[in-house]
Design a protein around this motif. Sequence first.
Motif, PDB file in Angstrom:
ATOM      1  N   LEU A 185       0.816  -1.214   0.000  1.00 11.02           N
ATOM      2  CA  LEU A 185       0.000   0.000   0.000  1.00 11.02           C
ATOM      3  C   LEU A 185       0.852   1.268   0.000  1.00 11.02           C
ATOM      4  CD1 LEU A 185      -2.783  -0.967   2.590  1.00 11.02           C
ATOM      5  CD2 LEU A 185      -2.897  -1.069   0.091  1.00 11.02           C
ATOM      6  N   GLY A 186       2.163   1.104  -0.046  1.00 10.54           N
ATOM      7  CA  GLY A 186       3.049   2.265  -0.102  1.00 10.54           C
ATOM      8  C   GLY A 186       3.677   2.652   1.212  1.00 10.54           C
ATOM      9  N   TYR A 187       3.507   1.843   2.244  1.00  6.72           N
ATOM     10  CA  TYR A 187       4.105   2.133   3.547  1.00  6.72           C
ATOM     11  C   TYR A 187       5.544   1.630   3.592  1.00  6.72           C
ATOM     12  CZ  TYR A 187      -0.318   3.663   5.536  1.00  6.72           C
ATOM     13  OH  TYR A 187      -1.453   4.362   5.800  1.00  6.72           O
ATOM     14  N   LYS A 188       6.360   2.301   4.385  1.00  4.85           N
ATOM     15  CA  LYS A 188       7.752   1.917   4.563  1.00  4.85           C
ATOM     16  C   LYS A 188       7.966   1.462   6.003  1.00  4.85           C
ATOM     17  CE  LYS A 188       9.780   4.898   1.018  1.00  4.85           C
ATOM     18  NZ  LYS A 188      10.791   5.957   0.738  1.00  4.85           N
ATOM     19  N   GLN A 189       8.674   0.355   6.142  1.00  2.00           N
ATOM     20  CA  GLN A 189       8.934  -0.197   7.466  1.00  2.00           C
ATOM     21  C   GLN A 189      10.140   0.492   8.095  1.00  2.00           C
ATOM     22  OE1 GLN A 189       9.688  -4.416   7.430  1.00  2.00           O
ATOM     23  NE2 GLN A 189       9.047  -4.665   9.553  1.00  2.00           N
ATOM     24  N   SER A 190      10.011   0.889   9.333  1.00  2.13           N
ATOM     25  CA  SER A 190      11.094   1.579  10.023  1.00  2.13           C
ATOM     26  C   SER A 190      12.243   0.625  10.308  1.00  2.13           C
ATOM     27  CB  SER A 190      10.583   2.182  11.337  1.00  2.13           C
ATOM     28  OG  SER A 190      11.643   2.679  12.120  1.00  2.13           O
ATOM     29  N   HIS A 191      13.473   1.116  10.130  1.00  2.00           N
ATOM     30  CA  HIS A 191      14.646   0.299  10.436  1.00  2.00           C
ATOM     31  C   HIS A 191      14.942   0.295  11.936  1.00  2.00           C
ATOM     32  CE1 HIS A 191      15.539  -0.257   6.201  1.00  2.00           C
ATOM     33  NE2 HIS A 191      15.484   1.047   6.008  1.00  2.00           N
ATOM     34  N   HIS A 192      14.429   1.269  12.660  1.00  4.03           N
ATOM     35  CA  HIS A 192      14.669   1.364  14.101  1.00  4.03           C
ATOM     36  C   HIS A 192      13.644   0.568  14.898  1.00  4.03           C
ATOM     37  CE1 HIS A 192      17.580   4.513  13.235  1.00  4.03           C
ATOM     38  NE2 HIS A 192      16.677   5.082  12.464  1.00  4.03           N
ATOM     39  N   ASP A 193      12.419   0.496  14.402  1.00  9.36           N
ATOM     40  CA  ASP A 193      11.351  -0.275  15.047  1.00  9.36           C
ATOM     41  C   ASP A 193      10.558  -0.944  13.940  1.00  9.36           C
ATOM     42  OD1 ASP A 193       9.259  -1.349  16.432  1.00  9.36           O
ATOM     43  OD2 ASP A 193       8.756   0.471  17.536  1.00  9.36           O
ATOM     44  N   HIS A 194      10.736  -2.241  13.784  1.00  6.92           N
ATOM     45  CA  HIS A 194      10.136  -2.965  12.660  1.00  6.92           C
ATOM     46  C   HIS A 194       8.618  -3.034  12.738  1.00  6.92           C
ATOM     47  CE1 HIS A 194      14.107  -5.245  11.605  1.00  6.92           C
ATOM     48  NE2 HIS A 194      14.189  -3.939  11.442  1.00  6.92           N
ATOM     49  N   SER A 195       8.051  -2.708  13.884  1.00  8.58           N
ATOM     50  CA  SER A 195       6.595  -2.721  14.004  1.00  8.58           C
ATOM     51  C   SER A 195       5.974  -1.382  13.610  1.00  8.58           C
ATOM     52  CB  SER A 195       6.184  -3.069  15.442  1.00  8.58           C
ATOM     53  OG  SER A 195       6.682  -2.100  16.342  1.00  8.58           O
ATOM     54  N   LEU A 196       6.791  -0.420  13.211  1.00  7.34           N
ATOM     55  CA  LEU A 196       6.307   0.906  12.817  1.00  7.34           C
ATOM     56  C   LEU A 196       6.387   1.057  11.303  1.00  7.34           C
ATOM     57  CD1 LEU A 196       5.366   3.795  13.522  1.00  7.34           C
ATOM     58  CD2 LEU A 196       7.790   4.422  13.715  1.00  7.34           C
TER      59      LEU A 196
END
Length: 372
Positions: A43-54
């Motif tokens: 859907l175009g979201y990017k996963q955070s490298h610092h917190d994978h749940s964000l």
Amino acid sequence: MTLPLGVQSSQPNMVCKLNKSLYGLKQASRQWFAKLSTFLISLGYKQSHHDHSLFTKIHNSKFTALLIYVDDLILAGNDNNEIISVKNHLDAQFKIKDLGTLKYFLGLEVARNHKGITLCQRKYALDLLFDTGFLHSKPVPTPMVKHINLHDQDSTLFHDPLLYRQLVGRLLYITNTRPDLSFATQQLSQFMTNPTTRHHQALTRVLRYIKNSLGQGLLYPTTSTIQIKGFTDSDRASCPTTRRSISGFCMFFGDSLVSWKSKKHPTVSRSSSEAEYRALTIASCKVPYKEPAILYCDNDSARYIAANVVFHERTKHIEIGCHIAREHLQNKLYHLLPIHTHEQTADILTKALEPSSFYYLLPMLGVYASAG
């Protein structure tokens, strides 16, 4: 691999192949998160490298954030159309239930008013006091007594070290909205292996302080300047056993506290200047450098070391890695400013204070107190 008990097979050495993950299996949570994250990325979201749940999505000036805990999701942002859209996509794919405006999540209580958003853990604190029998205890004004020196062998061993570890673990979680407990929890967590009765007494004082401040938490005001600022401080050689220093920092986005820590240094500092400089280095690595931030330090020598490349020879023993603070300052990634010791907000993260100083710094830390 072997067949589960009770499964009959006419062929030897046969095993089962998992075609679909079932709820309750060890693989279930991993498979669920992999499917959900793959769908959000599509859907175009990017996963955070610092917190994978964000997961975050930025489109022009619109920003949307999505936080995941197992099958509970939090949506936030300034793009209502995107929030509605991602809700519809999630409902079509997984059949979700919209619980409305966020009020409670993993022990965190969220409240909104004209002043801003407040976060606290009042129910979590009440449950902690009820489980420990301190719900009707006599409250105390501060979490620790000033000049208390806890060390490894200051009294007899506590009879139930498992209980001590469990209580310290619960205190660690409550520091998510209670930075005023960070220093006390940091001190108590050093003695998890062999706690003594004196360590347990110090822990019970923290519980009595929580009784005195049940509804205390963080306030994120609606009106605030867009400026990153931080405070850094250190208490040299405060550990009586190792003689290592305790450093603390707190980072603000405008007037909102977003990051803080109380931590013992990994090595012994030879001077107060070195201890303060190490604390400054730790804090300078926590600042996002899109625009110059502001760091406040109450030690003149530490500021001189950061500003002057050829400062006196007594600084040569400081490791090269610590001079990242100087490099960031020279690159104008932050401005280093002086501050009076009595106004040093991070002081509450490095030592136990008298009640007058403690309650003077609490509002500056962004901590509010409600009737509890």
